[in-house]
Design an enzyme around this catalytic site. Sequence first.
Site, PDB file in Angstrom:
ATOM      1  N   LYS A  11       3.582  -2.500  -5.484  1.00  0.00           N
ATOM      2  CA  LYS A  11       3.784  -4.192  -4.856  1.00  0.00           C
ATOM      3  C   LYS A  11       5.125  -4.759  -5.303  1.00  0.00           C
ATOM      4  CE  LYS A  11      -1.647  -5.659  -5.635  1.00  0.00           C
ATOM      5  NZ  LYS A  11      -2.205  -6.224  -6.998  1.00  0.00           N
ATOM      6  N   TYR A  51      -6.482  -8.512   2.707  1.00  0.00           N
ATOM      7  CA  TYR A  51      -6.786  -9.876   1.388  1.00  0.00           C
ATOM      8  C   TYR A  51      -7.968 -10.095   1.471  1.00  0.00           C
ATOM      9  CZ  TYR A  51      -3.964  -6.950  -1.946  1.00  0.00           C
ATOM     10  OH  TYR A  51      -3.009  -6.131  -2.876  1.00  0.00           O
ATOM     11  N   ASN A 114       0.859  -7.082 -10.880  1.00  0.00           N
ATOM     12  CA  ASN A 114       0.334  -5.750 -11.489  1.00  0.00           C
ATOM     13  C   ASN A 114       0.446  -4.970 -10.821  1.00  0.00           C
ATOM     14  OD1 ASN A 114      -1.922  -6.176  -9.685  1.00  0.00           O
ATOM     15  ND2 ASN A 114      -2.938  -5.995 -11.117  1.00  0.00           N
ATOM     16  N   HIS A 117      -1.662  -1.691  -6.207  1.00  0.00           N
ATOM     17  CA  HIS A 117      -2.961  -1.122  -5.119  1.00  0.00           C
ATOM     18  C   HIS A 117      -3.630  -0.212  -5.266  1.00  0.00           C
ATOM     19  CE1 HIS A 117      -6.197  -3.198  -2.818  1.00  0.00           C
ATOM     20  NE2 HIS A 117      -5.992  -2.425  -2.112  1.00  0.00           N
ATOM     21  N   GLU A 128      -8.994   0.185   4.218  1.00  0.00           N
ATOM     22  CA  GLU A 128      -7.420  -0.019   4.418  1.00  0.00           C
ATOM     23  C   GLU A 128      -6.135   1.481   4.469  1.00  0.00           C
ATOM     24  OE1 GLU A 128      -8.664  -2.523  -0.026  1.00  0.00           O
ATOM     25  OE2 GLU A 128      -7.842  -0.543  -0.041  1.00  0.00           O
TER      26      GLU A 128
END
Length: 140
Positions: A11, A51, A114, A117, A128
């Site tokens: 991320k 998402y 964080n 993913h 995905e």
Amino acid sequence: MPVQRTLSIIKPDATERNLTGAINAVFEEAGLRIVAQKRIRMTRAQAEGFYAEHKARGFFGELVDFMISGPVVVQVLEGEDAVARNREVMGATNPANAAEGTVRKRFAKSIGENSVHGSDGEASAEREIAFFFNLAEIVG
Ligand code: ADP
Ligand code: MG
């Protein structure tokens, strides 16, 4: 245990701190093989689509804004039980609850920012992976 593939994203909080190599080393040391990888800047439409399952959650807007705030590295990880193995290596969503040695414990800044993913099941992994990669881009 079956050999599986899972979708991972490094991320923006992690690419910003130049942690791509450090995080990839954790995956490789855990027995996960990076069989596809590209650094991209997600569009808002892409982030909202990726998402979509979280659309009703209070943090959705914040999550989309964050995911398009900088480059991300999307990747396919392959290995035995790769979906669950990657979730183990990532650690809990909130770094405050993540186990020692996990990516999120070591690198995440907050529950939102964080660092990584990872797909949460075999069906989502398949969906995905197809969201970001075509078959010719995945070389096992
Ligand atoms: P995970 O990434 O561990 O599968 P979720 O699927 O529940 O976690 O959430 C997707 C992402 O949304 C998280 O990784 C995090 O970036 C963000 N997120 C989840 N919960 C919160 C929250 N309470 N506040 C802000 N962002 C959140
Ligand atoms: Mg999730």
